[in-house]
Design a protein around this motif. Structure first.
Motif, PDB file in Angstrom:
ATOM      1  N   HIS A  65       0.821  -1.209   0.000  1.00  0.00           N
ATOM      2  CA  HIS A  65       0.000   0.000   0.000  1.00  0.00           C
ATOM      3  C   HIS A  65       0.853   1.256   0.000  1.00  0.00           C
ATOM      4  O   HIS A  65       0.341   2.348  -0.225  1.00  0.00           O
ATOM      5  N   PRO A 117       3.660   3.683  -1.690  1.00  0.00           N
ATOM      6  CA  PRO A 117       4.211   3.889  -3.023  1.00  0.00           C
ATOM      7  C   PRO A 117       5.596   3.238  -3.104  1.00  0.00           C
ATOM      8  O   PRO A 117       6.341   3.229  -2.128  1.00  0.00           O
ATOM      9  N   VAL A 137       7.449   5.894   1.800  1.00  0.00           N
ATOM     10  CA  VAL A 137       7.706   5.418   0.438  1.00  0.00           C
ATOM     11  C   VAL A 137       8.808   4.365   0.508  1.00  0.00           C
ATOM     12  O   VAL A 137       9.767   4.530   1.260  1.00  0.00           O
ATOM     13  N   VAL A 168       7.619   5.622 -10.321  1.00  0.00           N
ATOM     14  CA  VAL A 168       6.838   5.610  -9.083  1.00  0.00           C
ATOM     15  C   VAL A 168       5.586   4.786  -9.348  1.00  0.00           C
ATOM     16  O   VAL A 168       4.842   5.066 -10.296  1.00  0.00           O
ATOM     17  N   ARG A 183       2.045   3.222  -7.548  1.00  0.00           N
ATOM     18  CA  ARG A 183       1.099   3.297  -6.437  1.00  0.00           C
ATOM     19  C   ARG A 183      -0.037   2.345  -6.777  1.00  0.00           C
ATOM     20  O   ARG A 183      -0.601   2.420  -7.865  1.00  0.00           O
ATOM     21  N   VAL A 209       2.695   5.801 -11.771  1.00  0.00           N
ATOM     22  CA  VAL A 209       2.212   7.151 -11.511  1.00  0.00           C
ATOM     23  C   VAL A 209       3.059   8.171 -12.268  1.00  0.00           C
ATOM     24  O   VAL A 209       2.540   9.144 -12.796  1.00  0.00           O
ATOM     25  N   LEU A 213       3.526  12.464  -5.684  1.00  0.00           N
ATOM     26  CA  LEU A 213       2.640  11.725  -4.766  1.00  0.00           C
ATOM     27  C   LEU A 213       1.711  12.632  -4.063  1.00  0.00           C
ATOM     28  O   LEU A 213       1.332  13.406  -3.709  1.00  0.00           O
TER      29      LEU A 213
END
Length: 146
Positions: A59, A61, A92, A119, A121, A126, A146
């Motif tokens: 959960h 990133p 993160v 990145v 997520r 992302v 983010l």
């Protein structure tokens, strides 16, 4: 099913999935499987098996550095990437994937140049950036997306 206050974290050591209360994230939680720290502040080395677990189940990133051992800029960026991992933990998780050892994953994400950071997520890309960045820029970039 997890509640909004419960997170799934993938252990950087045994790669088991753990449920952790979001409020406990800053309290150095341990893995329920191997009993080692879930948050290390260090990049996790991923391979063909562990990549999907970390990117798809966590959960948090996950920022993956796609690199190769022969790449000078990749090797130059590695210490800064490790510094950024410390700065961004525990919110993160940073990880590294050797594109030479695992070309199937690099191909899946159409990695054309290295280093490239993506990145993720909730298992989805992302943002991405190519080229070596200093640690402060990595942290700023990750926080900005983010």
């Amino acid at each position: 099913m997890t509640s909004p206050e419960t997170l799934h974290l993938v252990c950087p050591h045994c790669h088991g999935t753990n449920r952790v209360r979001a409020a406990d994230l800053d309290s150095a939680p341990d893995c329920g499987h191997c009993h080692r720290p879930l948050v290390t502040g260090a990049p996790v080395a991923l391979d063909g098996t562990t990549f999907d677990k970390h990117v798809g189940r966590s959960h948090l990133p996950v920022v993956v550095d796609f690199w190769a051992p022969w790449c000078g800029p990749c090797r130059q960026m590695a210490p800064g990437f490790a510094q950024a991992a410390q700065a961004l933990a525990p919110q993160v998780q940073l990880a590294k994937l050797d594109t030479e050892a695992h070309p199937e994953i690099a191909g899946r994400y159409q990695i054309r140049s290295i280093p490239t950071m993506i990145v993720f997520r909730a298992g989805r890309e992302v943002a991405r950036v190519s080229g070596a960045l200093p640690p402060g820029e990595i942290v700023r970039w990750v926080r900005s997306v983010l």
